[in-house]
Design an enzyme around this catalytic site. Structure first.
Site, PDB file in Angstrom:
ATOM      1  N   GLU A 273       0.827  -1.211   0.000  1.00  0.00           N
ATOM      2  CA  GLU A 273       0.000   0.000   0.000  1.00  0.00           C
ATOM      3  C   GLU A 273       0.863   1.264   0.000  1.00  0.00           C
ATOM      4  O   GLU A 273       0.664   2.170  -0.812  1.00  0.00           O
ATOM      5  CB  GLU A 273      -0.924  -0.007   1.220  1.00  0.00           C
ATOM      6  CG  GLU A 273      -1.802   1.219   1.356  1.00  0.00           C
ATOM      7  CD  GLU A 273      -2.835   1.326   0.243  1.00  0.00           C
ATOM      8  OE1 GLU A 273      -3.701   0.457   0.161  1.00  0.00           O
ATOM      9  OE2 GLU A 273      -2.768   2.290  -0.550  1.00  0.00           O
ATOM     10  N   ASP A 277       1.145   4.043  -3.032  1.00  0.00           N
ATOM     11  CA  ASP A 277       0.769   5.441  -2.826  1.00  0.00           C
ATOM     12  C   ASP A 277       1.928   6.389  -3.138  1.00  0.00           C
ATOM     13  O   ASP A 277       1.763   7.393  -3.832  1.00  0.00           O
ATOM     14  CB  ASP A 277       0.295   5.658  -1.380  1.00  0.00           C
ATOM     15  CG  ASP A 277      -0.955   4.841  -1.059  1.00  0.00           C
ATOM     16  OD1 ASP A 277      -1.609   4.359  -1.990  1.00  0.00           O
ATOM     17  OD2 ASP A 277      -1.266   4.685   0.147  1.00  0.00           O
ATOM     18  N   SER A 488      -7.250   1.958  -3.867  1.00  0.00           N
ATOM     19  CA  SER A 488      -5.958   2.481  -3.415  1.00  0.00           C
ATOM     20  C   SER A 488      -5.099   2.949  -4.582  1.00  0.00           C
ATOM     21  O   SER A 488      -4.148   3.685  -4.381  1.00  0.00           O
ATOM     22  CB  SER A 488      -5.180   1.398  -2.676  1.00  0.00           C
ATOM     23  OG  SER A 488      -5.678   1.240  -1.377  1.00  0.00           O
ATOM     24  N   ASP A 530     -17.385  11.460 -17.843  1.00  0.00           N
ATOM     25  CA  ASP A 530     -18.491  10.699 -17.254  1.00  0.00           C
ATOM     26  C   ASP A 530     -18.338   9.222 -17.639  1.00  0.00           C
ATOM     27  O   ASP A 530     -18.158   8.905 -18.809  1.00  0.00           O
ATOM     28  CB  ASP A 530     -19.818  11.265 -17.797  1.00  0.00           C
ATOM     29  CG  ASP A 530     -21.021  10.731 -17.037  1.00  0.00           C
ATOM     30  OD1 ASP A 530     -20.840   9.984 -16.057  1.00  0.00           O
ATOM     31  OD2 ASP A 530     -22.156  11.079 -17.446  1.00  0.00           O
ATOM     32  N   ILE A 531     -18.360   8.346 -16.632  1.00  0.00           N
ATOM     33  CA  ILE A 531     -18.249   6.910 -16.895  1.00  0.00           C
ATOM     34  C   ILE A 531     -19.663   6.332 -16.875  1.00  0.00           C
ATOM     35  O   ILE A 531     -20.389   6.496 -15.894  1.00  0.00           O
ATOM     36  CB  ILE A 531     -17.367   6.216 -15.829  1.00  0.00           C
ATOM     37  CG1 ILE A 531     -16.000   6.899 -15.741  1.00  0.00           C
ATOM     38  CG2 ILE A 531     -17.229   4.723 -16.132  1.00  0.00           C
ATOM     39  CD1 ILE A 531     -15.183   6.895 -17.016  1.00  0.00           C
ATOM     40  N   GLY A 549     -24.196  10.959 -15.804  1.00  0.00           N
ATOM     41  CA  GLY A 549     -24.313  11.763 -14.588  1.00  0.00           C
ATOM     42  C   GLY A 549     -23.711  11.010 -13.405  1.00  0.00           C
ATOM     43  O   GLY A 549     -23.046   9.986 -13.573  1.00  0.00           O
ATOM     44  N   ASP A 551     -23.180   8.574 -10.370  1.00  0.00           N
ATOM     45  CA  ASP A 551     -23.658   7.251  -9.984  1.00  0.00           C
ATOM     46  C   ASP A 551     -22.825   6.726  -8.818  1.00  0.00           C
ATOM     47  O   ASP A 551     -21.683   7.159  -8.627  1.00  0.00           O
ATOM     48  CB  ASP A 551     -23.606   6.285 -11.180  1.00  0.00           C
ATOM     49  CG  ASP A 551     -22.218   6.192 -11.778  1.00  0.00           C
ATOM     50  OD1 ASP A 551     -21.340   5.628 -11.122  1.00  0.00           O
ATOM     51  OD2 ASP A 551     -21.997   6.711 -12.899  1.00  0.00           O
TER      52      ASP A 551
END
Ligand SMILES: *[C@@H]1O[C@H](CO)[C@@H](O)[C@H](O)[C@H]1NC(C)=O
Length: 568
Positions: A273, A277, A488, A530-531, A549, A551
């Site tokens: 992690e 990052d 992550s 927008d996905i 829009g 979601d």
């Protein structure tokens, strides 16, 4: 005899009403799933406790946060200083005095109040008397971990309203990293000749993200971004150097600084992690200063030890640290969370208030939404823990904090980019949808009609706000390349882009963005892709579907960095 005894009882009762009238402050319905009561706690164990005093004007702070974060408002960009936040929110002197008096009556030394918290050190038997409770030693078999907690605590009437929360008490944290899907170590460990030409063919790399998200800006302004680390995660500087050499044009000498919080440590080999990052934030935001915060907390508790130092779960330790600094980075990326229902609501409120304080000072805070689809932070049982055992989608925390935190979900693929099935999203059961998003969340809810009715909360804060790539990220751990997935991946990616926007604004002598959501749900939406396909299965359902829009899978969408720069 009776006539003789009664007056004495009455006199005792009148002399110490504080001790007698206890009101419940927080009660869990049962021991959280996974934990088992092993034994009553011995009375002599040492507890380091935080008493969160009731802070003043949180409604005003919220209003001020919205004003300074909403483009077009007269106060837009006029972020608060640490001193202004402290002056607005500091607990009332009368509340501090009442708590001090209560502590003194139990022979407990009051600590110095900072950031609304009073630290005190006491024994379990003192804590049990003061909180009208019984501490237990609890064991989590899967994690092989012990903790010292209780399922219920009370406060005398005299201080019940002066205190927001006392911990450690009822918080059995399940805090997870959202990157636990590491796949097999990849075979290609040889330096790639020109990584910036790789596109996304091998997997996701910084150069892939730069082209996908239209990242062009080169930082100039000496700004900073913070990266949180918990749970003993270690960020390796040598792995970062290898990563930069293999996959980016960033000088391999570029590195992060480390801030150790609450006794945290960053020595040893790098872990997934923290490496993910630090590698993606540096790979995308160089030469912005990168600061890695390693916060200790919830160390494995040894039930056989004669003494103990049982500390608190670490969000608050980190927030106390940050809210005590006079200079803070402009952007923060965080990739950790819990299922909301496992976090007692007094603790959740206190943590969200603290995020709000940090955001009011102009910090953009981003948190990953979780990897279990509608089933929560991790794939888990979708059952309520309030005693009813009803089936339920599980929203995540602190993604659900409505003011101060921007929640980042996940996507996959490049043409088209679709929702990642792991992307956690849904609706909070603790916090109502804030005004900046309620028309978008309501529009989504209307569009699905009665589907999933009863499994989610129609009035709750919608999660996530935005999204970014979350599958097939190449990272270096222990010198070798691995491919990882999870939100992550998405949080540091989106955060690095926000850090670039903040750097750009500072280069123009303008205020940084601070809390992003009022901007993103307003004119910022034009700078997002927008996905509209994919879904987030969980709880034996297909989950929610991404749509035109907002979601509850990908939020408003993924970033177009150059476009966002023209909109800020
Ligand atoms: C639904 O969310 C609201 C906040 O919008 C909260 O007050 C309420 O308790 C939640 N309902 C359930 C059943 O969790």
């Amino acid at each position: 005899m009776i006539g003789f005894v009664l007056p004495i009882l009455a006199a005792v009762a009148a002399a110490s009403p504080i001790q007698t009238e206890m009101l419940t402050k927080q009660a869990l319905h049962s021991v959280p799933i996974g934990w088992e009561h092993k034994a009553d706690a011995p009375g002599h164990l040492k507890l380091n406790m935080h008493i969160a005093l009731k802070e003043q004007n949180m409604d005003k702070l919220q209003q001020r946060l919205m004003e300074v974060s909403t483009p077009g408002h007269d106060s837009y960009g006029k972020h608060m200083t640490k001193e202004e936040v402290d002056a607005m929110t500091a607990p009332a002197a009368s509340d501090v005095a009442a708590v001090e008096e209560w502590l003194a009556s139990h022979g407990v030394q009051a600590g110095k109040v900072a950031n609304g918290m009073m630290p005190v050190t006491l024994t379990t038997s003192q804590a049990e008397k003061m909180l009208g409770t019984k501490y237990g030693i609890y064991y989590h078999a899967e994690k092989d971990q012990y903790t010292l907690r209780t399922t219920k605590y009370s406060l005398p009437k005299s201080v019940h309203s002066s205190i927001d929360m006392v911990q450690p008490t009822t918080l059995f944290s399940d805090m997870n990293m959202y990157s636990d899907r590491a796949q097999a170590t990849m075979a290609f460990n040889n330096p790639v000749s020109d990584a910036t030409n790789l596109g996304c063919t091998l997997g996701v790399t910084p150069s892939c993200l730069q082209s996908l998200y239209n990242i062009k800006y080169k930082p100039t302004s000496n700004t900073a971004i913070g990266i949180t680390g918990y749970l003993g995660e270690i960020a390796s500087k040598s792995d970062l150097s290898t990563f930069l050499k293999q996959y980016t044009k960033v000088p391999s000498s570029a590195t992060f600084s480390v801030q150790l919080v609450n006794g945290g440590s960053n020595t040893g080999s790098g872990t997934t992690e923290a490496n993910l990052d630090t590698q993606y934030v540096m790979g995308l935001s160089y030469p912005i200063k990168n600061i890695f915060y390693e916060t200790a907390g919830e160390p494995p508790f040894n039930p056989d030890a004669s003494d103990s130092d049982n500390t608190n779960e670490p969000y608050l330790e980190w927030l106390n640290y940050m809210n005590g600094l006079s200079t803070v980075p402009l952007t923060v990326s965080s990739s950790y969370g819990d299922n909301e229902q496992t976090v007692p609501n007094d603790y959740a409120n206190t943590v969200c208030n603290n995020f709000m304080k940090l955001a009011a000072r102009g910090v953009s805070i981003l948190a990953s939404s979780g990897d279990g689809g509608v089933g929560g932070g991790q794939p888990s049982e979708c059952v309520s823990n309030d005693g009813s055992n009803r089936e339920l989608f599980l929203p995540t925390f602190p993604a659900s904090c409505p003011y101060g935190v921007t929640a980042v979900g996940g996507t996959q693929g490049q043409s088209p980019e679709t929702a990642a099935s792991l992307s956690s999203g849904g609706f909070s059961n603790y916090f109502a949808a804030p005004s900046y998003q309620s028309s978008q969340t309501q529009a989504y809810i209307s569009s699905i009609g009665t589907q999933y009715a009863g499994l989610y909360n129609k009035t709750g804060r919608g999660i996530p706000d935005v999204a970014a790539q979350a599958e097939n990220f190449l990272i270096v751990v222990g010198g070798s390349t691995q491919s990882v997935a999870g939100t992550s991946c998405a949080a540091p990616t989106f955060s690095a882009i926000v850090a670039l926007l903040n750097d750009y604004l500072v280069s123009q002598k303008r205020s940084p963005l601070g809390f992003l959501n009022p901007f993103l749900y307003g004119k910022g939406v034009a700078g997002l892709n927008d996905i509209t396909s994919g879904n987030n299965p969980g709880c034996n359902t297909n989950g929610f579907s991404a749509k035109k829009g907002w979601d509850p899978v990908t939020g408003l969408g993924t970033p177009n960095a150059a476009k966002l720069q023209t909109l800020v």
